[in-house]
Motif scaffolding. Structure first.
Motif, mmCIF file in Angstrom:
data_model
loop_
_atom_site.group_PDB
_atom_site.id
_atom_site.type_symbol
_atom_site.label_atom_id
_atom_site.label_comp_id
_atom_site.label_asym_id
_atom_site.label_seq_id
_atom_site.Cartn_x
_atom_site.Cartn_y
_atom_site.Cartn_z
ATOM 1 N N VAL A 189 -82.260 -52.479 40.172
ATOM 2 C CA VAL A 189 -83.450 -52.894 40.940
ATOM 3 C C VAL A 189 -83.782 -51.817 41.971
ATOM 4 O O VAL A 189 -82.906 -51.188 42.555
ATOM 5 N N GLY A 190 -85.069 -51.596 42.143
ATOM 6 C CA GLY A 190 -85.514 -50.662 43.171
ATOM 7 C C GLY A 190 -85.303 -49.199 42.833
ATOM 8 O O GLY A 190 -85.210 -48.357 43.737
ATOM 9 N N ALA B 245 -91.974 -45.739 43.369
ATOM 10 C CA ALA B 245 -93.043 -44.757 43.540
ATOM 11 C C ALA B 245 -94.180 -44.956 42.543
ATOM 12 O O ALA B 245 -95.354 -44.893 42.918
ATOM 13 N N ILE B 246 -93.847 -45.188 41.257
ATOM 14 C CA ILE B 246 -94.893 -45.217 40.228
ATOM 15 C C ILE B 246 -95.519 -46.607 40.131
ATOM 16 O O ILE B 246 -96.713 -46.742 39.884
ATOM 17 N N THR C 57 -87.077 -39.468 49.915
ATOM 18 C CA THR C 57 -87.810 -38.369 49.281
ATOM 19 C C THR C 57 -87.489 -37.058 50.014
ATOM 20 O O THR C 57 -86.866 -37.065 51.085
ATOM 21 N N LEU C 58 -87.969 -35.958 49.422
ATOM 22 C CA LEU C 58 -87.726 -34.659 50.060
ATOM 23 C C LEU C 58 -88.403 -34.588 51.431
ATOM 24 O O LEU C 58 -87.821 -34.102 52.404
ATOM 25 N N VAL C 59 -89.627 -35.131 51.508
ATOM 26 C CA VAL C 59 -90.350 -35.102 52.790
ATOM 27 C C VAL C 59 -89.574 -35.902 53.844
ATOM 28 O O VAL C 59 -89.451 -35.484 55.002
ATOM 29 N N VAL D 116 -84.335 -39.025 46.069
ATOM 30 C CA VAL D 116 -85.420 -38.901 45.094
ATOM 31 C C VAL D 116 -85.584 -37.447 44.652
ATOM 32 O O VAL D 116 -85.867 -37.169 43.483
ATOM 33 N N TRP D 117 -85.361 -36.522 45.568
ATOM 34 C CA TRP D 117 -85.539 -35.100 45.269
ATOM 35 C C TRP D 117 -84.485 -34.573 44.300
ATOM 36 O O TRP D 117 -84.604 -33.455 43.789
ATOM 37 N N ALA D 118 -83.453 -35.364 44.037
ATOM 38 C CA ALA D 118 -82.387 -34.922 43.133
ATOM 39 C C ALA D 118 -82.500 -35.559 41.752
ATOM 40 O O ALA D 118 -81.743 -35.216 40.856
ATOM 41 N N ILE D 119 -83.457 -36.486 41.588
ATOM 42 C CA ILE D 119 -83.532 -37.221 40.319
ATOM 43 C C ILE D 119 -84.314 -36.427 39.292
ATOM 44 O O ILE D 119 -85.488 -36.120 39.490
#
Ligand code: PGA
Length: 248
Positions: free
Chosen positions: A92-93, A99-100, A129-131, A168-171
């Motif tokens: 989940v999540g 994001a999508i 996320t990266l940001v 997220v930046w590593a997925i």
């Protein structure tokens, strides 16, 4: 002692023929795997996966689920449908769902509750996320994602769950968090939960996810607060996935 868990997240990949080859290869290589192993597969393949993996050391589950029990929800899949096919786990999540498909922290918490109410184990994904990382708010993002579940279900609910920290930046990018970066967030999650309930914090399996491969798994899983992994791309390859399972 926490038992490590390696879960494959197949995402929207596979076919009857590919799944059969992958699963028979995995089953043949499970002999020296000590960690728990699961695969989270696309809905249409649950019957196939159940028939191949029944009475094997590999558990299976889904990648998403409706928070609703039943009704006029076109295209959705309920908890009882997943338990009909022997699912033990539901992701989940996942950041792709957040994001999508616009899944909010609150919706993820509702799904988490519905998975547990059906007797399955949610694998709750959290991550920045990266940001957000560059903005120095990694911990507050992860805390907010966890707090939504704690607010809805209580901290004790986490005792029957798995948390997957997935930056997220590593997925799917090939950019793995370094073992130190990952360990820092895992330790943060455990410390945050320890303030609420030490037994839950110490017993919780916290997986790392994001470009885990055979060649970085040993170092990642060697960190004190990393209890296995949630594996995307590398879960589609028999030798890669088995090597990751052995590393755990
Ligand atoms: P990846 O995906 O291993 O392909 O980076 C991990 C995940 O999204 O769970």
């Amino acid at each position: 002692m926490r038992r490590k868990l390696v879960a494959g997240n197949w995402k929207m990949h596979g076919s009857l023929a590919e799944n059969e080859a992958l699963l028979s290869g995995l089953l043949a290589g499970m002999g020296n795997v000590k960690a728990g192993v699961a695969v989270c597969v696309p809905f249409p393949y649950l019957a196939q996966v159940q028939s191949i993996l029944a009475n094997s050391p590999i558990a299976w589950g889904a990648q998403n689920m409706s928070q609703q029990a039943k009704g006029a929800f076109t295209g959705e899949v309920s908890a009882s449908m997943l338990t009909d096919f022997g699912c033990a786990y539901v992701i989940v999540g996942h950041s792709e769902r957040r994001a999508i498909y616009g899944e909010s922290d609150e919706l993820v918490a509702e799904k988490f509750a519905a998975v547990q109410a059906a007797g399955m184990t949610p694998i709750l994904c959290v991550g920045e996320t990266l940001v957000e990382r560059e903005g120095g708010i990694t911990e507050s993002v992860v805390a907010r994602q966890l707090d939504a579940v704690i607010a809805k279900c209580g901290v004790m609910s986490l005792a029957k769950s798995v948390v997957a920290y997935e930056p997220v930046w590593a997925i799917g990018t090939g950019k793995t968090a370094s073992p130190e970066q990952a360990q820092a967030v895992h330790a943060y999650i455990r410390a945050k939960l320890r303030d609420l309930d030490a037994t839950v914090a110490d017993g919780l399996v916290i997986q790392y996810g994001g470009s885990v491969k055979a060649n970085n798994a040993v170092e990642l899983f060697g960190q004190p607060d990393i209890d296995g992994g949630l594996i995307g791309g590398a879960a589609l390859n028999v030798e890669e996935f088995l090597a990751i399972c052995r590393a755990a």
